[in-house]
Write an enzyme that holds these catalytic residues in place. Sequence first.
Site, short mmCIF file in Angstrom:
data_model
loop_
_atom_site.label_atom_id
_atom_site.label_comp_id
_atom_site.label_asym_id
_atom_site.label_seq_id
_atom_site.Cartn_x
_atom_site.Cartn_y
_atom_site.Cartn_z
N GLY A 114 11.14 -5.10 7.50
CA GLY A 114 9.95 -5.84 7.03
C GLY A 114 10.05 -6.99 6.02
O GLY A 114 11.14 -7.58 6.13
N LYS A 159 0.98 -1.13 -0.03
CA LYS A 159 0.03 -0.16 0.00
C LYS A 159 0.75 1.32 0.07
O LYS A 159 1.89 1.45 0.87
CB LYS A 159 -0.86 -0.09 1.38
CG LYS A 159 -1.98 -1.16 1.42
CD LYS A 159 -2.77 -0.73 2.35
CE LYS A 159 -3.86 -1.81 2.93
NZ LYS A 159 -4.24 -1.80 4.33
P1 AMP Z 1 4.34 -4.41 2.98
O1 AMP Z 1 4.41 -4.92 4.36
O2 AMP Z 1 3.61 -3.13 2.93
O3 AMP Z 1 5.92 -3.84 2.68
O4 AMP Z 1 3.84 -5.25 1.93
C1 AMP Z 1 4.61 -6.24 1.59
C2 AMP Z 1 3.37 -7.32 0.91
O5 AMP Z 1 2.88 -6.66 -0.10
C3 AMP Z 1 3.83 -8.80 0.38
O6 AMP Z 1 3.23 -9.64 1.20
C4 AMP Z 1 3.57 -8.83 -0.99
O7 AMP Z 1 3.16 -10.12 -1.57
C5 AMP Z 1 2.71 -7.79 -1.20
N1 AMP Z 1 2.68 -7.33 -2.63
C6 AMP Z 1 3.67 -6.71 -3.17
N2 AMP Z 1 3.17 -6.48 -4.52
C7 AMP Z 1 1.93 -6.56 -4.58
C8 AMP Z 1 0.98 -6.40 -5.73
N3 AMP Z 1 1.46 -6.36 -6.74
N4 AMP Z 1 -0.19 -7.02 -5.42
C9 AMP Z 1 -0.57 -7.22 -4.24
N5 AMP Z 1 0.47 -7.52 -3.06
C10 AMP Z 1 1.50 -7.36 -3.56
#
Ligand code: AMP
Length: 405
Positions: A362, A204
């Site tokens: 993360g 996000k």
């Molecule tokens: P964050 O914790 O915000 O760094 O998000 C990490 C998560 O984002 C991981 O579990 C990824 O699978 C997810 N992610 C990365 N790219 C995408 C995408 N294009 N669509 C959906 N989820 C995503």
Amino acid sequence: MAKLSIQDLTVEGKRILMRVDFNVPLKDSDDGSQRIITDDTRIRAALHSIEYLIKNGGQVILMSHLGRPNGERQAKFSLQPVAERLGELLGAPVAFADDCIGDAATTAVAQLKNGQVLLLENVRYHNEETANNPDFAAKLAAHGDIFVNDAFGTAHRAHTSTAGVTAFIDTCAMGFLVERELKYLQDELREPKRPFVVIMGGAKVSDKIEVITALLDKADSFIIGGGMAYTFRKAQGYTIGKSICENNKLELALNILKQAEEKNTQFLLPADNLQADAFGENANVKYTDVYSGGTGGIDDEWEGLDIGPAAIEEFSEVIATAGTIIWNGPMGVFEIDKFSKGTQAIAAAMAQSDAVTIIGGGDSVTAVNKYGLADRMTFISTGGGASLELLEGKTLPGIASLSDK
Ligand code: AMP
């Protein structure tokens, strides 16, 4: 002002109450009789400070949380298995008190000799921990002559054991782990070696927006990948199919793009994407065209789940000439092999670069570990929320409350 460091302390014969982050993942053993630690990285991360205190004749009293027991004693959240694992890593027994306050704790503390280590039971067995309660703080503080905070992962929380205790102990210092986190996530970024490249990915935009805004003035280039890129692409008018998107952040995304342009900061979105017709290893996949002048974009009913080859090439070139790189968040759904190429390529490009490479917490940490590239990075943060808050330029309560030098 700089904070007191563990190295500034005289610890011989003193009771050192140290907050560590032993919030490790656990699972039940096959026969269900024991809890098994599945990743001891966080225990290892605290060894430097613990061994230093032992060597210098301190009496080491460790406290931590584990999971979210919400103020209740629950065996699955006990730190007992951590005491055993820590003992193995130190090569010396670690005493364990089955409560962090009261008779069990007081007696165990009184029995400690110089160079010995005691781990107190989960501080979150008491609701007062997260409430930052002064009475609870006074009881915890009574165990120590000196307080050391080496729990970077919880330093952004104003809890009793991370911040409250400092009101009752005169000498409060940071441990080696916290010191290193501050060196790389704060000091190093004040005067970064240039070009300074910030790579942001993950699900996000809203989670990372404050970091992006805080670093817009400082960075020379931004590389944006992962799910958050589709909010920017939709805001620019491209089709994004079923890709993850925060529709209430479209204006904000345009505003960031505008600010970057005004500040002359390079702001790179993925030039192309891998799109899939389902979320899983069995999905059909294809690359999008390169985004340009309204063409490119994700097909109807398809979903963007990784960056494409043109994006990988462009991002890798920027990484190759960087002086400092900070990376937070994967380029795609790297947990699924089919969508992991982009994340793996970025990790590999960072490993090959001569830049100061900082993995800002993360899922990027999980990624560099998965690809066996962890020891090719300059620094890997142990924090998630704490790393982001530090990068946002916020003051972390668990650090602010320590004694000044
Ligand atoms: P964050 O914790 O915000 O760094 O998000 C990490 C998560 O984002 C991981 O579990 C990824 O699978 C997810 N992610 C990365 N790219 C995408 C995408 N294009 N669509 C959906 N989820 C995503």
